[in-house]
Write a protein that holds these residues in place. Sequence first.
Motif, mmCIF file in Angstrom:
data_model
loop_
_atom_site.group_PDB
_atom_site.id
_atom_site.type_symbol
_atom_site.label_atom_id
_atom_site.label_comp_id
_atom_site.label_asym_id
_atom_site.label_seq_id
_atom_site.Cartn_x
_atom_site.Cartn_y
_atom_site.Cartn_z
ATOM 1 N N ILE A 79 96.719 71.546 -11.724
ATOM 2 C CA ILE A 79 95.805 72.699 -11.724
ATOM 3 C C ILE A 79 94.408 72.293 -12.183
ATOM 4 C CG2 ILE A 79 95.313 74.906 -12.861
ATOM 5 C CD1 ILE A 79 98.331 75.439 -12.835
ATOM 6 N N SER A 80 94.323 71.522 -13.267
ATOM 7 C CA SER A 80 93.007 71.118 -13.780
ATOM 8 C C SER A 80 92.278 70.224 -12.787
ATOM 9 C CB SER A 80 93.163 70.405 -15.128
ATOM 10 O OG SER A 80 93.994 69.263 -15.001
ATOM 11 N N ASN A 81 93.003 69.350 -12.104
ATOM 12 C CA ASN A 81 92.381 68.478 -11.100
ATOM 13 C C ASN A 81 91.877 69.294 -9.910
ATOM 14 O OD1 ASN A 81 91.807 65.806 -9.890
ATOM 15 N ND2 ASN A 81 93.409 66.389 -8.461
ATOM 16 N N GLN A 82 92.676 70.263 -9.487
ATOM 17 C CA GLN A 82 92.299 71.100 -8.345
ATOM 18 C C GLN A 82 91.049 71.924 -8.643
ATOM 19 O OE1 GLN A 82 95.370 73.885 -7.280
ATOM 20 N NE2 GLN A 82 94.076 74.989 -5.821
ATOM 21 N N TYR A 83 91.018 72.574 -9.803
ATOM 22 C CA TYR A 83 89.895 73.459 -10.110
ATOM 23 C C TYR A 83 88.640 72.699 -10.535
ATOM 24 C CZ TYR A 83 92.526 77.705 -9.410
ATOM 25 O OH TYR A 83 93.236 78.724 -8.830
ATOM 26 N N SER A 84 88.796 71.473 -10.991
ATOM 27 C CA SER A 84 87.593 70.683 -11.288
ATOM 28 C C SER A 84 86.809 70.412 -10.004
ATOM 29 C CB SER A 84 87.982 69.364 -11.962
ATOM 30 O OG SER A 84 88.668 68.509 -11.057
ATOM 31 N N LYS A 85 87.529 70.252 -8.896
ATOM 32 C CA LYS A 85 86.870 70.040 -7.603
ATOM 33 C C LYS A 85 86.301 71.347 -7.052
ATOM 34 C CE LYS A 85 89.868 66.122 -6.508
ATOM 35 N NZ LYS A 85 90.970 65.613 -5.653
ATOM 36 N N ILE A 86 87.021 72.457 -7.274
ATOM 37 C CA ILE A 86 86.535 73.756 -6.785
ATOM 38 C C ILE A 86 85.258 74.173 -7.518
ATOM 39 C CG2 ILE A 86 87.086 76.226 -6.699
ATOM 40 C CD1 ILE A 86 90.007 75.447 -6.239
ATOM 41 N N LEU A 87 85.192 73.882 -8.816
ATOM 42 C CA LEU A 87 84.042 74.298 -9.624
ATOM 43 C C LEU A 87 82.851 73.349 -9.504
ATOM 44 C CD1 LEU A 87 85.939 75.292 -12.901
ATOM 45 C CD2 LEU A 87 84.982 76.851 -11.204
ATOM 46 N N GLN A 88 83.071 72.184 -8.924
ATOM 47 C CA GLN A 88 82.017 71.157 -8.877
ATOM 48 C C GLN A 88 80.717 71.625 -8.207
ATOM 49 O OE1 GLN A 88 81.053 69.318 -5.948
ATOM 50 N NE2 GLN A 88 80.486 67.262 -6.647
ATOM 51 N N PRO A 89 80.755 72.270 -7.017
ATOM 52 C CA PRO A 89 79.485 72.694 -6.391
ATOM 53 C C PRO A 89 78.689 73.677 -7.252
ATOM 54 C CG PRO A 89 81.280 72.752 -4.803
ATOM 55 C CD PRO A 89 81.908 72.556 -6.145
ATOM 56 N N ALA A 90 79.391 74.632 -7.873
ATOM 57 C CA ALA A 90 78.696 75.619 -8.707
ATOM 58 C C ALA A 90 78.093 74.963 -9.942
ATOM 59 C CB ALA A 90 79.658 76.724 -9.119
ATOM 60 N N LEU A 91 78.773 73.952 -10.489
ATOM 61 C CA LEU A 91 78.241 73.270 -11.670
ATOM 62 C C LEU A 91 77.036 72.413 -11.298
ATOM 63 C CD1 LEU A 91 78.589 72.794 -14.682
ATOM 64 C CD2 LEU A 91 80.123 70.886 -14.155
ATOM 65 N N VAL A 92 77.084 71.780 -10.128
ATOM 66 C CA VAL A 92 75.938 70.992 -9.662
ATOM 67 C C VAL A 92 74.718 71.894 -9.489
ATOM 68 C CG1 VAL A 92 75.015 69.664 -7.721
ATOM 69 C CG2 VAL A 92 77.328 69.193 -8.559
ATOM 70 N N ALA A 93 74.952 73.090 -8.932
ATOM 71 C CA ALA A 93 73.855 74.046 -8.718
ATOM 72 C C ALA A 93 73.494 74.803 -9.988
ATOM 73 C CB ALA A 93 74.244 75.032 -7.621
ATOM 74 N N GLN A 94 74.269 74.583 -11.060
ATOM 75 C CA GLN A 94 74.068 75.287 -12.330
ATOM 76 C C GLN A 94 74.090 76.803 -12.134
ATOM 77 O OE1 GLN A 94 70.529 73.741 -14.227
ATOM 78 N NE2 GLN A 94 71.443 71.721 -14.560
ATOM 79 N N ASP A 95 74.990 77.231 -11.269
ATOM 80 C CA ASP A 95 75.140 78.654 -10.950
ATOM 81 C C ASP A 95 76.244 79.235 -11.840
ATOM 82 O OD1 ASP A 95 75.493 81.163 -9.888
ATOM 83 O OD2 ASP A 95 75.506 80.499 -7.796
ATOM 84 N N THR A 96 75.853 79.797 -12.978
ATOM 85 C CA THR A 96 76.840 80.317 -13.929
ATOM 86 C C THR A 96 77.561 81.551 -13.392
ATOM 87 O OG1 THR A 96 75.069 81.568 -15.024
ATOM 88 C CG2 THR A 96 75.628 79.410 -15.942
ATOM 89 N N VAL A 97 76.886 82.324 -12.538
ATOM 90 C CA VAL A 97 77.523 83.509 -11.950
ATOM 91 C C VAL A 97 78.675 83.090 -11.042
ATOM 92 C CG1 VAL A 97 77.193 85.510 -10.446
ATOM 93 C CG2 VAL A 97 75.412 84.880 -12.094
ATOM 94 N N GLN A 98 78.419 82.081 -10.205
ATOM 95 C CA GLN A 98 79.468 81.578 -9.317
ATOM 96 C C GLN A 98 80.593 80.927 -10.119
ATOM 97 O OE1 GLN A 98 80.068 82.164 -6.365
ATOM 98 N NE2 GLN A 98 81.391 80.539 -5.556
ATOM 99 N N LEU A 99 80.229 80.228 -11.187
ATOM 100 C CA LEU A 99 81.250 79.627 -12.053
ATOM 101 C C LEU A 99 82.170 80.705 -12.624
ATOM 102 C CD1 LEU A 99 79.377 76.877 -14.138
ATOM 103 C CD2 LEU A 99 81.299 76.530 -12.580
ATOM 104 N N ALA A 100 81.562 81.781 -13.115
ATOM 105 C CA ALA A 100 82.347 82.872 -13.693
ATOM 106 C C ALA A 100 83.252 83.510 -12.645
ATOM 107 C CB ALA A 100 81.418 83.915 -14.303
ATOM 108 N N ARG A 101 82.737 83.646 -11.406
ATOM 109 C CA ARG A 101 83.524 84.252 -10.330
ATOM 110 C C ARG A 101 84.731 83.367 -9.983
ATOM 111 N NH1 ARG A 101 79.730 84.601 -6.886
ATOM 112 N NH2 ARG A 101 79.067 86.703 -7.445
#
Length: 205
Positions: free
Chosen positions: A66-88
Amino acid sequence: MLNHLESERIAHKHSVSHSAYTAFKRLIHTIIMATAVALAVGLFLMYQQYQTHWVDVQTAQPGTSISNQYSKILQPALVAQDTVQLARLITIALEEPAVISLSVFNAQGVYIAPLPRVDSVVALARERDVAPSSHVEKILDDNGKVIGYLNVNIDTEVVLSSPLTLRQQLWLIISAVIVLALIVGVYITRGFYKFRPWIIRVFQS
């Protein structure tokens, strides 16, 4: 006179044989009891180690996956520093029954999302009968550089629900084997006492 001496000699021989048999029987009982105690202690220690190892193995794979899967899913939002998308995305991840909470940190270990900050694994452990398992995964950019970290707290009870059901069935089988062994042991004991006179005669001869 000779008959009397012969009788005493035979009686003495029988007494010595009976004493030897009694001593031998006590020695066997002592060895069996000592072996049983040693086995009981050894089995208890092995069970304790097995219990800990079993829980670790059963919870490690789902948490790591699970942690490996979601680290990849969250990567684009973290690169863009989009906290709203991260929260979603974190809200969607929390719909997974086994996931208690997710926390995202930047490369320096500073907490980013979600807000408000989620409880620590220590606080979560106090709220539950079974402590959750915590998994940390690096979040990498397209060049393989660490840009953050994902911490996932997994509900151990949910993860272990299916394995525990199978384990209960295993214990049922073991219990049936123990009952069968007790029944066989009773009949072996009865057989021993039936042959006991013959064994005594062998030792006395």
